[in-house]
Design a protein around this motif. Structure first.
Motif, short mmCIF file in Angstrom:
data_model
loop_
_atom_site.label_atom_id
_atom_site.label_comp_id
_atom_site.label_asym_id
_atom_site.label_seq_id
_atom_site.Cartn_x
_atom_site.Cartn_y
_atom_site.Cartn_z
N TYR A 221 -4.68 -13.55 2.09
CA TYR A 221 -3.75 -12.79 1.24
C TYR A 221 -4.52 -11.92 0.25
CZ TYR A 221 -0.18 -11.84 -2.30
OH TYR A 221 0.65 -11.21 -3.18
N ASN A 222 -5.52 -12.49 -0.43
CA ASN A 222 -6.30 -11.76 -1.43
C ASN A 222 -7.06 -10.59 -0.81
OD1 ASN A 222 -5.43 -13.38 -3.51
ND2 ASN A 222 -7.20 -14.75 -3.43
N ALA A 223 -7.58 -10.81 0.41
CA ALA A 223 -8.33 -9.75 1.09
C ALA A 223 -7.43 -8.57 1.42
CB ALA A 223 -8.96 -10.31 2.37
N ILE A 224 -6.22 -8.87 1.90
CA ILE A 224 -5.26 -7.80 2.23
C ILE A 224 -4.81 -7.09 0.96
CG2 ILE A 224 -2.99 -7.29 3.23
CD1 ILE A 224 -3.45 -9.80 5.00
N TYR A 225 -4.53 -7.88 -0.07
CA TYR A 225 -4.05 -7.31 -1.34
C TYR A 225 -5.10 -6.35 -1.91
CZ TYR A 225 -1.62 -7.31 -5.86
OH TYR A 225 -0.93 -6.94 -6.98
N LYS A 226 -6.35 -6.78 -1.92
CA LYS A 226 -7.43 -5.96 -2.47
C LYS A 226 -7.61 -4.68 -1.66
CE LYS A 226 -12.32 -6.20 -3.79
NZ LYS A 226 -13.53 -7.06 -3.83
N LYS A 227 -7.50 -4.77 -0.36
CA LYS A 227 -7.71 -3.62 0.51
C LYS A 227 -6.57 -2.61 0.42
CE LYS A 227 -8.24 -2.34 5.37
NZ LYS A 227 -8.27 -2.84 6.78
N GLU A 228 -5.33 -3.10 0.32
CA GLU A 228 -4.16 -2.23 0.45
C GLU A 228 -3.51 -1.83 -0.86
OE1 GLU A 228 -3.28 -0.97 3.20
OE2 GLU A 228 -4.19 -2.21 4.74
N TYR A 229 -3.82 -2.52 -1.95
CA TYR A 229 -3.10 -2.33 -3.22
C TYR A 229 -3.05 -0.86 -3.65
CZ TYR A 229 -1.87 -2.84 -8.16
OH TYR A 229 -1.26 -2.74 -9.38
N SER A 230 -4.17 -0.17 -3.57
CA SER A 230 -4.24 1.21 -4.08
C SER A 230 -3.56 2.22 -3.16
CB SER A 230 -5.69 1.62 -4.29
OG SER A 230 -6.40 1.58 -3.06
N ASN A 231 -3.14 1.79 -1.97
CA ASN A 231 -2.53 2.72 -1.01
C ASN A 231 -1.04 2.91 -1.22
OD1 ASN A 231 -5.02 3.02 0.27
ND2 ASN A 231 -4.65 1.29 1.64
N TYR A 232 -0.45 2.16 -2.11
CA TYR A 232 1.01 2.20 -2.24
C TYR A 232 1.45 2.48 -3.68
CZ TYR A 232 0.88 0.24 2.42
OH TYR A 232 0.63 0.06 3.76
N SER A 233 2.51 3.25 -3.77
CA SER A 233 3.13 3.53 -5.07
C SER A 233 4.65 3.54 -4.87
CB SER A 233 2.68 4.89 -5.59
OG SER A 233 3.28 5.18 -6.82
N PRO A 234 5.42 2.79 -5.68
CA PRO A 234 4.91 1.91 -6.74
C PRO A 234 4.11 0.74 -6.19
CG PRO A 234 7.27 1.64 -6.44
CD PRO A 234 6.89 2.78 -5.59
#
Length: 442
Positions: A221-234
């Motif tokens: 979960y943390n790996a996906i969150y870190k990788k994808e977090y900046s790709n989405y807004s909000p």
């Protein structure tokens, strides 16, 4: 003289021939239900603000013959200014950072496309039209899933596709849907990166089943969150916050909103967590929505009191920082300065304090403690921004309600004499003054 008048009439008729544009400042979507055309709205700076903002070269695609002809052939066209009755509706749909701004809606008032800035050509509007039509098709597909959900016949795969389609359409109110999906998840799903990303994007409820299942394998979960977090807004956490608050408010779930407020305070205001574990912002909005005025006022003060610590110098520095950020965004967008006007951030802190004071007036509060709070908010607003005439008007009301009628009358006269305000607003302020004087006589 007659020739000049005839020329004006001919020019007006020629313009009307290539463009049918409504400039009334309103859009009645109910009357547009049977129209086959989508709705195009151009948002411009108001005439009053054009006086205040110097060196702004205004431009309207609806007054350019080539673009206006294309737009009127493909859309029902409306041109409005900031301050018209439709402004708040547009801002809720999409807050523009620069003007002019363009919005395309279907007849059900669903936002299909938005764009900002000048120098738009016909080819730009063609792309906007095609994007809007594509989104309109996707919206029609939602009905299939909504019907299946209503009939309780929707499958796990259809539910997944339903959520995915809503996310494509930038519809983020998926808290309840992802909770329903979580009830059908198995062990393999908790190890599926695509499923975990779907949960994050959907905005699961704080401490909900979907949130708990998503972190079954925390490292993944943390790996996906870190990788994808900046790709989405909000961002993921913003969606989860919004959905959790909406659901807790709708169901009046105090325990859930407290969990949200505690998590929010720890995440975003960690320095204040020891003395205030619940986010005043979250709790204030919850109690306002549930019409609990007593608790609303308690948290309103906890939230707005912090702005009383802001100094004029720090306020100006912060506004300069925001202005620089907007300027950089304009450069990235390829917009030349002078051809547009930016929206937002001036009077950032004064705006917030003024809003807090105005809430006390809006809810007809008569408790001296809260009236005094409102007075302090207004006075600090004027310390940070002396030109803020709306804060003066609100301060006059609060002073009168507190028994300082002579001071209130004097301040109200100052507001009436504010330069460059509209006559309609000046008339309202005169009416408020008459009420103060009338009640003083009584």
């Amino acid at each position: 003289m007659k020739k000049h008048y005839l020329l004006v009439v001919v020019c007006f008729l020629c313009f009307s021939a290539f463009a049918q544009i409504d400039t009334s400042g309103t859009v009645d979507f109910l009357k547009l239900k049977n129209s086959k055309k989508l709705v195009f709205i151009e948002l411009q700076l108001s005439d009053y603000n054009k006086v205040k903002v110097k060196k702004i070269r205004s431009y309207s695609s609806l007054t350019n013959k080539e673009t206006a002809t294309f737009l009127s052939q493909n859309f029902r066209c409306f041109r409005i200014s900031i301050g018209d009755s439709l402004t708040s509706f547009l801002f809720k749909k999409q807050l523009p950072k620069i003007l002019p701004a363009y919005y395309i809606f279907d007849a059900d008032s669903n936002l299909l496309h938005s764009s900002f800035g000048v120098n738009k050509l016909v080819k730009d509007f063609e792309l906007m039209r095609d994007s809007a039509l594509e989104k309109a098709k996707k919206l029609s597909h939602l009905k299939f899933y909504k019907d299946k959900l209503a009939q309780n016949t929707i499958t796990k795969k259809e539910l997944k596709d339903f959520i995915g389609l809503k996310l494509q359409l930038k519809q983020y109110d998926n808290g309840e849907l992802i909770e329903k999906f979580a009830t059908e998840m198995d062990e393999a799903d908790t190890e599926n990166s695509e499923i975990l990303l779907l949960i994050m994007r959907a905005g699961p409820f704080y401490s909900g089943l979907a949130s708990k299942k998503a972190v079954t394998h925390k490292e993944l979960y943390n790996a996906i969150y870190k990788k994808e977090y900046s790709n989405y807004s909000p961002r993921f956490d913003k969606r989860a916050l919004t959905n959790s608050i909406a659901y807790a408010t709708e169901t009046r779930n105090l325990k859930m909103i407290q969990n949200v407020a505690r998590s929010y305070q720890y995440r975003y205001n960690k320095n204040d967590y020891d003395k205030e574990i619940y986010s005043p912002w979250v709790m204030m909005n919850y109690y306002r929505s549930t019409k609990d005025t007593s608790n609303f006022l308690i948290y309103l003060c906890k939230y707005y009191d912090k702005y009383l610590l802001v100094t004029p110098d720090s306020s100006k520095k912060y506004e300069a920082k925001l202005a620089e950020k907007r300027k950089n965004e304009m450069v990235k967008s390829g917009v030349k300065n002078g051809s547009i006007v930016t929206v937002g951030s001036k009077d950032y802190f004064p705006d917030r304090l003024y809003y807090g004071a105005n809430q006390i007036v809006k809810y007809h509060i008569r408790d001296p403690f809260y009236l005094n709070k409102g007075i302090n908010y207004c006075r600090h607003t004027l310390l940070l921004s002396p030109h803020f005439y709306r804060a003066k008007a609100t301060l006059a009301q609060l002073l009168y309600l507190s028994g300082f009628s002579a001071e209130a009358e004097k301040l109200q006269r100052e507001v009436i004499n504010t330069p460059n305000i509209s006559e309609a607003l000046r008339s309202k302020y005169r009416s408020d003054l008459e009420k103060i004087r009338y009640l003083n006589v009584e």
